[in-house]
Every structure is written in C-alpha cells, then in structure tokens.
Design a protein around this motif. Structure first.
Motif: not given
Length: 259
Positions: A48-54, A78-80
């Motif tokens: 699970x990859x959560x937003x790094x911003x916004x 990572x880009x998403x």
C-alpha cells in the motif's frame, strides 16, 4: 500419458518472478506491506503506497502484466504517490513468492482480494476507485469491473482477447483451440459503463496497436485514447512515463479527486 499441447499454453502466457520481493518500505518511502486473502484460501503479498503530499482522495488498484513482480511497478506507484494518489500494488498467485499457480480464474480471485484490501486500508468508497491494468492486467481489471464497478478504468496496452494476440504472433497455429485461459477483455468491457482510458504504444511488438484501438472501440463508457508514439511494450514511456501518469491523473480528476 498422452501429450496435450494445451498444457504448454500457460508456460507461454505467464512469466512470474517467483522470488520473494523486498519489504515495501525498502522500495518506496512510506509504503507498507499488506496481506491479501483470496476466496480460495491463499494469502498474497501487496504494497500500500499512500500519498506523499496533497492527497486527492482517490485510490488506484494496479494489476500487473504477465511478467516479473510488483517491485517492477514501484516507480509507477511512487510517481502516483507524489501526485496525491493512494496505490495498491500486488502480485498474483505464483508471483513474487506467493503460493499457487496462475490461471485466468485464479487471477480473477486475486484481483477481488486486492480490491477488498484497497477499500479496507484506504477507507475510500467505490466511487473513488480507479482500476489500472497493464497488458495482461487490463483483462484482469476488465473482468473485475463486471462484478465490482470502479469509478474509472485506465488500460495500458490492452488486447481484444488472448486468442487474438496469439493469432497475431502465430497465424498458422489453431490458437483458439489450444487456449486454457482466454481473457475476453473486449467482451467484458462492453458490459461496463464507466469512463475508460486506453493507453498504447505505436511501436508495441507484443500487443499490436490495432488490438488496443479495437478495445477502445468496444468500450461501453466514455473513452479517451492516449497514443505514445514509437513506444514498445516494455519501454519506460509505457511503464511509468509522463503520458501514463497523466492518464491516471486525468481519470482521478474526472472521478472527483481534484486537489
């Protein structure tokens, strides 16, 4: 025992990396490992990859192609994440150290388990879910969409069905009669009335471009086509290039996840 050429079919379709993948956090900052449980009792690995911003309030389920494992999709996730999207990467049965062996029905069960995990961990409703499939994964998410409708579909290098791809590469073989797994992507897509984006490369040597365009014509919902000129099937431009990321972001905005 009589030799059956159909037994070789799955070896020509699925090319898994069977080794375990690294922990999520070693590949993507802030990502975490999650377990997926299928209806037939398997436990599969996912990230699970959560937003790094916004955060945009939109989650993306990524269904891989037929080769490798989820670590190869880390740059995409990572880009998403940098663009504010929650993403679930997972491996099918038989891939990435998971138990079992891949089949069409097995992958369908795996996708259902992945969707359940994404809803559970993201806590987002169905109207905020986007299914992203690449190559073989486009057929996996199209089948999933007939049972559990997403807000939108992004299909990278889709094909009409597996027999059509086989005939393009082996025109003198009775491909249709040999197949155990068929993946009728276009037929499934015709049942699903959701916004759909088809991304394809004009230089794709695995999935003929005309196959992807035929899928776009078969789509029941409003459809957008993104053409990546000169790109072959596994070129970076089609894996996590700006047009691919842009297609997912546009879909996220369409389903109501603007910043």
């Amino acid at each position: 025992m009589r030799w059956d050429p159909r037994r070789l079919q799955r070896r020509l379709v699925y090319f898994p990396s069977r080794l375990p993948v690294p922990p999520a956090g070693e590949m993507i900052a802030g990502a975490r490992d999650v377990a997926l449980r299928t209806d037939d009792g398997l436990e599969l690995g996912g990230w699970l990859v959560t937003p790094s911003r916004g955060a945009r309030g939109v989650a993306v389920l990524v269904a891989n192609g037929n080769a490798g494992d989820r670590s190869m999709r880390a740059p995409l996730a990572a880009a998403l994440a940098r663009e504010g999207l929650t993403t679930l990467l997972f491996d099918y049965r038989g891939y990435g150290g998971n138990p079992g062996a891949p089949t069409e029905w097995g992958l369908a069960l795996d996708a259902r388990a992945a969707r359940r995990a994404l809803v559970e961990h993201s806590r987002l409703p169905s109207r905020r879910l986007v299914y992203f499939g690449e190559s073989l994964g486009t057929a996996v998410v199209a089948e999933l969409a007939t049972h559990q409708r997403p807000a939108g579909l992004v299909l990278r290098s889709p094909f009409v069905d597996l027999a059509s791809v086989g005939r393009a590469h082996y025109p003198f073989l009775p491909v249709g009669r040999l197949l155990l797994d068929r993946y009728p992507l276009a037929a499934h897509l015709a049942e699903v009335d959701v916004p759909t984006t088809v991304v394809y490369g004009t230089g794709d040597s695995i999935i003929p471009p005309e196959q992807s365009l035929a899928v776009a014509r078969a789509a029941r919902g409003p459809t957008r086509i993104v053409t990546v000129h000169g790109a072959d099937h596994n070129d970076p431009a089609l894996v996590d290039g700006p047009q691919v990321i842009g297609a997912v972001l546009e879909m996220a905005e369409l389903v109501g996840g603007e910043r």
